[in-house]
Design a protein around this motif. Structure first.
Motif, PDB file in Angstrom:
ATOM      1  N   TYR A 162       0.843  -1.214   0.113  1.00  0.00           N
ATOM      2  CA  TYR A 162       0.062   0.075   0.057  1.00  0.00           C
ATOM      3  C   TYR A 162       0.826   1.042  -0.026  1.00  0.00           C
ATOM      4  CZ  TYR A 162      -3.774  -3.189   0.915  1.00  0.00           C
ATOM      5  OH  TYR A 162      -4.816  -4.469   1.082  1.00  0.00           O
ATOM      6  N   ARG A 163       1.868   1.243   0.827  1.00  0.00           N
ATOM      7  CA  ARG A 163       3.006   2.338   0.856  1.00  0.00           C
ATOM      8  C   ARG A 163       3.368   2.808  -0.437  1.00  0.00           C
ATOM      9  NH1 ARG A 163       7.781   1.883   1.511  1.00  0.00           N
ATOM     10  NH2 ARG A 163       7.607   0.017   3.212  1.00  0.00           N
ATOM     11  N   LYS A 164       3.916   1.641  -1.265  1.00  0.00           N
ATOM     12  CA  LYS A 164       4.458   1.567  -2.529  1.00  0.00           C
ATOM     13  C   LYS A 164       3.552   2.196  -3.613  1.00  0.00           C
ATOM     14  CE  LYS A 164       8.308  -1.426  -2.269  1.00  0.00           C
ATOM     15  NZ  LYS A 164       9.631  -0.188  -2.511  1.00  0.00           N
ATOM     16  N   LYS A 224       0.823   3.894  -3.217  1.00  0.00           N
ATOM     17  CA  LYS A 224       0.641   5.409  -2.658  1.00  0.00           C
ATOM     18  C   LYS A 224       1.726   6.222  -3.313  1.00  0.00           C
ATOM     19  CE  LYS A 224      -0.741   8.481   0.869  1.00  0.00           C
ATOM     20  NZ  LYS A 224      -0.988   8.673   2.307  1.00  0.00           N
ATOM     21  N   GLU A 225       3.081   5.769  -2.855  1.00  0.00           N
ATOM     22  CA  GLU A 225       4.196   6.487  -3.500  1.00  0.00           C
ATOM     23  C   GLU A 225       4.217   6.571  -4.820  1.00  0.00           C
ATOM     24  OE1 GLU A 225       7.541   4.355  -1.796  1.00  0.00           O
ATOM     25  OE2 GLU A 225       7.110   5.192   0.240  1.00  0.00           O
ATOM     26  N   ALA A 226       3.803   5.730  -5.618  1.00  0.00           N
ATOM     27  CA  ALA A 226       3.743   5.862  -7.037  1.00  0.00           C
ATOM     28  C   ALA A 226       2.667   6.795  -7.615  1.00  0.00           C
ATOM     29  CB  ALA A 226       3.569   4.375  -7.536  1.00  0.00           C
ATOM     30  N   GLY A 227       1.497   6.781  -6.865  1.00  0.00           N
ATOM     31  CA  GLY A 227       0.736   7.997  -7.353  1.00  0.00           C
ATOM     32  C   GLY A 227      -0.222   7.667  -8.342  1.00  0.00           C
ATOM     33  N   VAL A 228      -0.187   6.609  -9.126  1.00  0.00           N
ATOM     34  CA  VAL A 228      -0.604   6.209 -10.383  1.00  0.00           C
ATOM     35  C   VAL A 228      -1.905   5.275 -10.530  1.00  0.00           C
ATOM     36  CG1 VAL A 228       1.052   7.201 -11.543  1.00  0.00           C
ATOM     37  CG2 VAL A 228       0.913   4.705 -11.063  1.00  0.00           C
ATOM     38  N   VAL A 263      -5.338  -0.657  -6.386  1.00  0.00           N
ATOM     39  CA  VAL A 263      -4.546  -0.992  -4.986  1.00  0.00           C
ATOM     40  C   VAL A 263      -5.210  -2.159  -4.462  1.00  0.00           C
ATOM     41  CG1 VAL A 263      -4.081   0.110  -2.714  1.00  0.00           C
ATOM     42  CG2 VAL A 263      -3.884   1.579  -4.949  1.00  0.00           C
ATOM     43  N   ALA A 264      -6.489  -2.082  -4.486  1.00  0.00           N
ATOM     44  CA  ALA A 264      -7.296  -3.419  -3.698  1.00  0.00           C
ATOM     45  C   ALA A 264      -6.584  -4.804  -4.576  1.00  0.00           C
ATOM     46  CB  ALA A 264      -8.871  -3.296  -3.984  1.00  0.00           C
ATOM     47  N   THR A 265      -6.461  -4.751  -5.851  1.00  0.00           N
ATOM     48  CA  THR A 265      -5.936  -5.907  -6.329  1.00  0.00           C
ATOM     49  C   THR A 265      -4.575  -6.319  -5.919  1.00  0.00           C
ATOM     50  OG1 THR A 265      -7.387  -5.585  -8.429  1.00  0.00           O
ATOM     51  CG2 THR A 265      -5.204  -7.024  -8.551  1.00  0.00           C
ATOM     52  N   LEU A 266      -3.661  -5.147  -5.851  1.00  0.00           N
ATOM     53  CA  LEU A 266      -2.394  -5.355  -5.694  1.00  0.00           C
ATOM     54  C   LEU A 266      -2.112  -5.919  -4.063  1.00  0.00           C
ATOM     55  CD1 LEU A 266      -0.998  -1.882  -6.909  1.00  0.00           C
ATOM     56  CD2 LEU A 266      -0.411  -4.413  -7.942  1.00  0.00           C
ATOM     57  N   GLY A 267      -2.996  -5.348  -3.169  1.00  0.00           N
ATOM     58  CA  GLY A 267      -3.035  -5.636  -1.821  1.00  0.00           C
ATOM     59  C   GLY A 267      -3.445  -7.116  -1.628  1.00  0.00           C
ATOM     60  N   ARG A 268      -4.458  -7.668  -2.772  1.00  0.00           N
ATOM     61  CA  ARG A 268      -4.892  -9.300  -2.413  1.00  0.00           C
ATOM     62  C   ARG A 268      -3.776  -9.955  -2.870  1.00  0.00           C
ATOM     63  NH1 ARG A 268      -9.637  -6.949  -4.602  1.00  0.00           N
ATOM     64  NH2 ARG A 268      -9.126  -7.612  -6.549  1.00  0.00           N
ATOM     65  N   VAL A 269      -3.175  -9.540  -4.015  1.00  0.00           N
ATOM     66  CA  VAL A 269      -2.003 -10.454  -4.632  1.00  0.00           C
ATOM     67  C   VAL A 269      -1.056 -10.435  -3.233  1.00  0.00           C
ATOM     68  CG1 VAL A 269      -0.185 -10.376  -6.203  1.00  0.00           C
ATOM     69  CG2 VAL A 269      -2.626  -9.887  -6.793  1.00  0.00           C
ATOM     70  N   PHE A 270      -0.524  -9.236  -2.800  1.00  0.00           N
ATOM     71  CA  PHE A 270       0.281  -9.188  -1.737  1.00  0.00           C
ATOM     72  C   PHE A 270       0.045 -10.086  -0.671  1.00  0.00           C
ATOM     73  CE2 PHE A 270       2.178  -7.531   2.089  1.00  0.00           C
ATOM     74  CZ  PHE A 270       3.526  -7.526   1.862  1.00  0.00           C
ATOM     75  N   ASP A 271      -1.138 -10.448  -0.149  1.00  0.00           N
ATOM     76  CA  ASP A 271      -1.496 -11.163   0.956  1.00  0.00           C
ATOM     77  C   ASP A 271      -1.623 -12.296   0.536  1.00  0.00           C
ATOM     78  OD1 ASP A 271      -2.147  -8.831   2.637  1.00  0.00           O
ATOM     79  OD2 ASP A 271      -4.420  -9.056   2.118  1.00  0.00           O
ATOM     80  N   ARG A 272      -1.770 -12.781  -0.586  1.00  0.00           N
ATOM     81  CA  ARG A 272      -1.754 -14.172  -1.057  1.00  0.00           C
ATOM     82  C   ARG A 272      -0.141 -14.805  -1.124  1.00  0.00           C
ATOM     83  NH1 ARG A 272      -5.273 -14.706  -6.432  1.00  0.00           N
ATOM     84  NH2 ARG A 272      -4.400 -16.901  -6.571  1.00  0.00           N
ATOM     85  N   LEU A 273       0.682 -14.030  -1.186  1.00  0.00           N
ATOM     86  CA  LEU A 273       2.199 -14.220  -1.487  1.00  0.00           C
ATOM     87  C   LEU A 273       3.049 -14.168  -0.382  1.00  0.00           C
ATOM     88  CD1 LEU A 273       2.914 -12.776  -5.114  1.00  0.00           C
ATOM     89  CD2 LEU A 273       2.592 -15.140  -4.401  1.00  0.00           C
ATOM     90  N   ALA A 288       6.769  -6.602  -2.501  1.00  0.00           N
ATOM     91  CA  ALA A 288       5.819  -5.527  -2.991  1.00  0.00           C
ATOM     92  C   ALA A 288       6.426  -4.939  -4.431  1.00  0.00           C
ATOM     93  CB  ALA A 288       5.655  -4.373  -2.003  1.00  0.00           C
ATOM     94  N   SER A 289       7.788  -4.772  -4.365  1.00  0.00           N
ATOM     95  CA  SER A 289       8.261  -4.324  -5.635  1.00  0.00           C
ATOM     96  C   SER A 289       7.992  -5.219  -6.646  1.00  0.00           C
ATOM     97  CB  SER A 289       9.846  -3.910  -5.411  1.00  0.00           C
ATOM     98  OG  SER A 289       9.990  -3.003  -4.372  1.00  0.00           O
ATOM     99  N   ARG A 290       8.210  -6.499  -6.492  1.00  0.00           N
ATOM    100  CA  ARG A 290       8.091  -7.388  -7.523  1.00  0.00           C
ATOM    101  C   ARG A 290       6.531  -7.303  -8.312  1.00  0.00           C
ATOM    102  NH1 ARG A 290      10.523 -11.310  -5.115  1.00  0.00           N
ATOM    103  NH2 ARG A 290       8.760 -12.336  -4.457  1.00  0.00           N
ATOM    104  N   ILE A 291       5.700  -7.327  -7.213  1.00  0.00           N
ATOM    105  CA  ILE A 291       4.151  -7.134  -7.751  1.00  0.00           C
ATOM    106  C   ILE A 291       3.986  -5.924  -8.354  1.00  0.00           C
ATOM    107  CG2 ILE A 291       1.927  -7.054  -6.827  1.00  0.00           C
ATOM    108  CD1 ILE A 291       2.789  -8.738  -4.427  1.00  0.00           C
ATOM    109  N   LEU A 292       4.476  -4.737  -8.194  1.00  0.00           N
ATOM    110  CA  LEU A 292       4.320  -3.583  -8.814  1.00  0.00           C
ATOM    111  C   LEU A 292       4.860  -3.317  -9.811  1.00  0.00           C
ATOM    112  CD1 LEU A 292       4.434  -0.783  -5.944  1.00  0.00           C
ATOM    113  CD2 LEU A 292       2.378  -1.442  -7.165  1.00  0.00           C
ATOM    114  N   ALA A 293       6.079  -4.020 -10.057  1.00  0.00           N
ATOM    115  CA  ALA A 293       6.865  -4.118 -11.600  1.00  0.00           C
ATOM    116  C   ALA A 293       6.066  -5.049 -12.405  1.00  0.00           C
ATOM    117  CB  ALA A 293       8.306  -4.825 -11.081  1.00  0.00           C
ATOM    118  N   ASN A 294       5.582  -6.166 -12.069  1.00  0.00           N
ATOM    119  CA  ASN A 294       4.730  -6.924 -12.941  1.00  0.00           C
ATOM    120  C   ASN A 294       3.403  -6.268 -13.108  1.00  0.00           C
ATOM    121  OD1 ASN A 294       6.648  -9.098 -13.032  1.00  0.00           O
ATOM    122  ND2 ASN A 294       5.877 -10.006 -10.987  1.00  0.00           N
TER     123      ASN A 294
END
Length: 69
Positions: A4-6, A8-12, A18-28, A42-48
Motif C-alpha cells: 500500500y505504501r509503495k 501510494k508513493e507511485a501515485g498512479v 490498489v485493492a488488487t495489489l493488496g490481495r496479491v500481496f496477501d496471497r504471496l 511488493a516491488s516485484r508485484i508492482l513491477a509486474n
C-alpha cells in the motif's frame, strides 16, 4: 503494509488497482518474512503490474518468480 505504501508513493493507481495489489500481496506474503523480503515482494508485484500483468491470478504466478527472468 509495504504494497500500500509503495502504491501510494507511485501515485498512479486507482482504488480498485490498489485493492488488487493488496490481495496479491496477501496471497504471496509468508509468515515470518523479514521487512526486506516483504519490500522486495511488493516491488516485484508492482513491477509486474506496471509491465501489463493485471489479471490477479497471473499476477500471483508471475510475482512468485524473481524479476528479470
Amino acid at each position: 503494509m509495504p504494497i500500500y505504501r509503495k502504491a501510494k508513493e507511485a501515485g498512479v493507481f486507482g482504488a480498485s488497482e490498489v485493492a488488487t495489489l493488496g490481495r496479491v500481496f496477501d496471497r504471496l506474503k509468508r509468515e515470518g518474512d523479514s521487512e526486506h523480503l516483504r519490500e522486495a515482494l511488493a516491488s516485484r508485484i508492482l513491477a509486474n503490474y506496471t509491465a501489463g500483468i493485471t489479471d490477479e491470478d497471473e499476477l500471483v504466478s508471475a510475482s512468485k518468480l524473481p524479476l528479470g527472468r
